[in-house]
Design a protein around this motif. Structure first.
Motif, PDB file in Angstrom:
ATOM      1  N   THR A  27      -3.410   0.631  -3.942  1.00 43.77           N
ATOM      2  CA  THR A  27      -2.304  -0.613  -3.600  1.00 43.77           C
ATOM      3  C   THR A  27      -2.032  -1.285  -5.070  1.00 43.77           C
ATOM      4  O   THR A  27      -2.445  -0.711  -6.162  1.00 43.77           O
TER       5      THR A  27
ATOM      6  N   ARG B 138       0.766  -0.868  -0.314  1.00 45.05           N
ATOM      7  CA  ARG B 138       0.020   0.419  -0.143  1.00 45.05           C
ATOM      8  C   ARG B 138       0.704   1.491  -0.570  1.00 45.05           C
ATOM      9  O   ARG B 138       1.741   1.656   0.816  1.00 45.05           O
TER      10      ARG B 138
ATOM     11  N   GLU C 219      -3.134   5.519  -0.031  1.00 44.26           N
ATOM     12  CA  GLU C 219      -4.778   4.812  -0.185  1.00 44.26           C
ATOM     13  C   GLU C 219      -4.753   3.744  -1.759  1.00 44.26           C
ATOM     14  O   GLU C 219      -5.761   3.319  -1.401  1.00 44.26           O
TER      15      GLU C 219
ATOM     16  N   ALA D 132      -5.982  -3.006  -8.733  1.00 41.48           N
ATOM     17  CA  ALA D 132      -4.868  -2.761  -8.027  1.00 41.48           C
ATOM     18  C   ALA D 132      -4.037  -2.920  -9.878  1.00 41.48           C
ATOM     19  O   ALA D 132      -4.152  -3.929 -10.298  1.00 41.48           O
TER      20      ALA D 132
ATOM     21  N   VAL E 238       0.425  -5.561   2.420  1.00 36.63           N
ATOM     22  CA  VAL E 238      -1.133  -6.578   2.728  1.00 36.63           C
ATOM     23  C   VAL E 238      -0.497  -7.065   2.984  1.00 36.63           C
ATOM     24  O   VAL E 238      -1.591  -8.286   3.771  1.00 36.63           O
TER      25      VAL E 238
END
Length: 677
Positions: free
Chosen positions: A557, A552, A555, A667, A635
């Motif tokens: 990913t 990340r 905000e 993503a 993550v």
């Protein structure tokens, strides 16, 4: 007759037969008197001719027919196998490959083969048939069930029977609904030619090729097989209604032991003890589908496998979403179901990926003929050894790796392996050795191109790089041997004094390197001057579903392919220092650059990030280089489906694609290669 439905089968089988002819021609050049190889070539050419004629591709049929004539003369000792013969046959194969490729691209497959046909006809000598003796003991009739035999054919039968062969007339009746009669007939021929010598056919061979007969055709043959075995062999061909086998007796030429095998009946009336008597229902099923009862394979269109893969990719996306939902709801029953689904889908994923895997021999098969041509053009003696051709790789990678390998092999032959007289002066054998090998290691496939040539002259390479302004003389002094070897991959580099039609043809190895890196692979070199070189290509097994590390940045990913990551670290601010305004880190004795993804993507860094004391870092590797990617959070590891960015975003630097996460968000997938430029 509508043949479009058979086009894909025709294309697949044509490529297989052409490859078989190609491989066997190379063997024949080394063993010119090996009758088994000659017969194999003849059978492949014979079958290809029949299929082409049936499908209406007349140019292919005409050219293949002339090739077949040449091999017929070779196996009858009318023509000797020479380099001239081999060269002309290889040229014919190239023409045929081009025509088949044209058909696969939706064109008509036509090509002017007039000149080549003339060259093939010039090879064929006039066949002198010895006059047969008209002795009284030759009792074979001139007409056996409609087969009008000439004196030569009667003599062949007479001598064959005296040597212990059986003479049979085999009559095959096809079903009324048989569409490709010519193809079915040639499948019968192919079965017979492995076990018998076909003396004559009714109607003539050309008409059978074109399917120009009603439903019945006959063969007169000599064989060591019993009549029951002949029936069994032919019964493996589908769409046959009836088979009759008549024994031909030398003494009275009586038609005896006529036995009928009617496939339209569920229970067959056959002689006692016949192999086809037992379990007739099972045999009936397998024969109706044109396969033997032991067959365990089917031919599947690659587009269907791709479609299956696309559907499964959607399952992978939904699996990720279910896992996310399961974690948020904290339901044990739901979690248990999702866990079971994950295990099953993982097994299914492995199975589908296996279906997409094809042997790399599909690429390697083109190189023996290429090496033969290069050896002749460059006046070099080269022995090519192929190892690990059965190694499997994703079809997507297979489709892309061919051209880089061609370029590198040409480069090794042109610049690496020396002329015979030069090798002899160096104490080497006159024949150079080139080895092409492939093998699995972990989740990667390695391809090595090894030669025992001159190796890389690092001084010459460095001088050329300096002369072209690709590197400074000061930088050259600091290079390791491996780094010096890799100078040949710099854009615009070439040691050739003039553009050659053999290796680069004006294009450098940098194009090869970029192509391999675009496939998620890398290339390394080991070379010793005067001894030879080994080029090693590392490729991922598949490009569609990959394991990645989700990170990340603020905000957003991102996904980093796990195959590029060495390890992850949590660094204190004090462990990071600067060299020429570049963040660096002492990683196991190596000073490596650190790249902040928030800065790289030009995010607005807030106050919190400005006073941050700890940083997550993913160490990525390419060859012997390391880079640390600084992110805000790790993550976790995840299997993702890699999707392309499409035409409008395809040229965006830094990304190899995108994926859909479990929560439905998108993503971007980072391309690790860009951080090493």
């Amino acid at each position: 007759m509508e043949t479009n439905q058979y086009l894909e089968v025709f294309l697949d089988e044509s490529r297989e037969h052409l490859q078989a002819v190609n491989d066997n021609i190379l063997k024949l050049e080394k063993e010119p008197t090996n009758i088994e190889i000659i017969n194999e070539i003849f059978r492949s050419a014979h079958t290809l001719k029949g299929m082409s004629a049936t499908m209406g591709f007349d140019d292919i049929a005409a050219l293949t027919h002339k090739m077949e004539n040449v091999f017929d003369q070779i196996r009858n000792n009318k023509i000797n196998v020479s380099s001239k013969v081999i060269d002309i046959i290889f040229l014919a194969i190239e023409y045929l490959e081009e025509m088949v490729q044209s058909i696969s691209e939706g064109k008509d497959g036509k090509k002017d083969v007039t000149e080549l046909v003339k060259r093939l006809e010039q090879l064929v000598q006039v066949e002198i048939v010895p006059s047969a003796s008209k002795q009284q003991d030759s009792k074979v009739e001139e007409s056996v069930m409609g087969l009008d035999l000439d004196e030569y054919q009667r003599t062949i039968i007479k001598h064959g029977i005296r040597q212990g062969f059986f003479a049979y007339q085999v009559t095959v009746e096809l079903r009324e609904d048989c569409m490709l009669k010519g193809v079915r007939a040639y499948m019968v021929f192919e079965q017979m030619e492995n076990h018998a010598e076909i003396i004559k056919t009714v109607p003539a061979t050309e008409k059978i090729e074109e399917g120009d007969f009603e439903q019945t055709f006959s063969l007169l043959l000599l064989t060591k097989e019993m009549n029951e075995d002949i029936k069994k062999l032919i019964s493996n061909v589908s769409e046959i209604k009836q088979i009759r086998v008549n024994s031909i007796n030398l003494e009275n030429v009586s038609e005896k032991e006529e036995e009928t095998f009617d496939k339209s009946k569920e229970k067959k009336e056959s002689i006692e003890g016949s192999p086809i008597q037992a379990d007739s229902s099972k045999n009936n099923s397998s024969m109706e589908h044109g396969t033997s009862s032991g067959s365990h394979t089917i031919r599947v269109n690659l587009e269907k496998i791709d479609e299956l893969m696309n559907l499964f990719e959607e399952v992978v996306v939904d699996r990720g979403r279910l896992e996310t939902i399961s974690e948020s709801l904290r339901s044990s029953a739901l979690k248990e179901t999702v866990d079971h689904m994950s295990r099953i889908s993982t097994q299914l994923q492995t199975l589908i990926l296996t279906l997409r895997m094809v042997p790399i021999e599909q690429v390697f098969n083109r190189f023996p003929r290429m090496i033969r041509g290069l050896s002749r053009d460059l006046h070099k003696k080269i022995n090519l050894t192929i190892e690990g051709a059965e190694t499997e790789l994703d079809r997507t990678v297979i489709d892309e790796i061919g051209d880089p390998l061609v370029h590198m092999i040409r480069n090794s032959v042109d610049h690496g392996i020396e002329l015979p007289e030069v090798r002899k002066q160096s104490g080497k054998t006159e024949e150079g050795h080139l080895t092409l090998r492939a093998f699995h290691s972990g989740n990667h496939v390695f391809i090595e191109i090894e030669d025992d040539g001159a190796g890389i002259d690092q001084e010459k390479v460095a001088a050329k790089a300096i002369d072209k302004g690709l590197i400074s003389a000061e930088q050259v002094k600091t290079l390791s041997d491996e780094e010096a070897n890799k100078l040949i991959f710099l854009s615009g580099f070439s040691t050739a004094d003039k553009v050659s039609n053999i290796s680069g043809r004006g294009v450098g190895l940098d194009v090869v390197k970029n192509k391999i890196e675009a496939l998620g692979g890398q290339i390394d070199i080991q070379s010793t001057k005067g001894k030879g070189s080994i080029f090693t290509i590392q490729l991922p097994l598949t490009l569609s579903i990959i394991t990645s590390l989700l990170v990340r940045v603020l905000e957003a990913t991102y996904a980093i392919p796990l195959s590029s990551i060495v390890e992850t670290l949590l660094l204190d601010k004090e462990q990071i220092f600067y060299v020429n305004s570049q963040k660096v880190y002492d990683y196991r004795g190596h000073i490596i650059p650190l790249v902040s993804l928030s800065e790289y993507f030009h995010y607005q860094v807030g106050e919190k990030q400005g006073i941050q004391q700890e940083f997550y870092v993913a160490i990525i590797k390419k060859g012997d280089q390391f880079v640390g990617l600084m992110v805000d959070d790790l993550v976790g590891q995840k299997e993702i489906v890699l999707k392309t960015l499409g035409v409008y975003l395809g040229d965006v630097s830094g990304f190899s694609g995108a994926t859909i996460l479990g929560d439905g968000s998108v993503a971007l997938v980072l391309d690790p290669n860009v951080f090493f430029k």
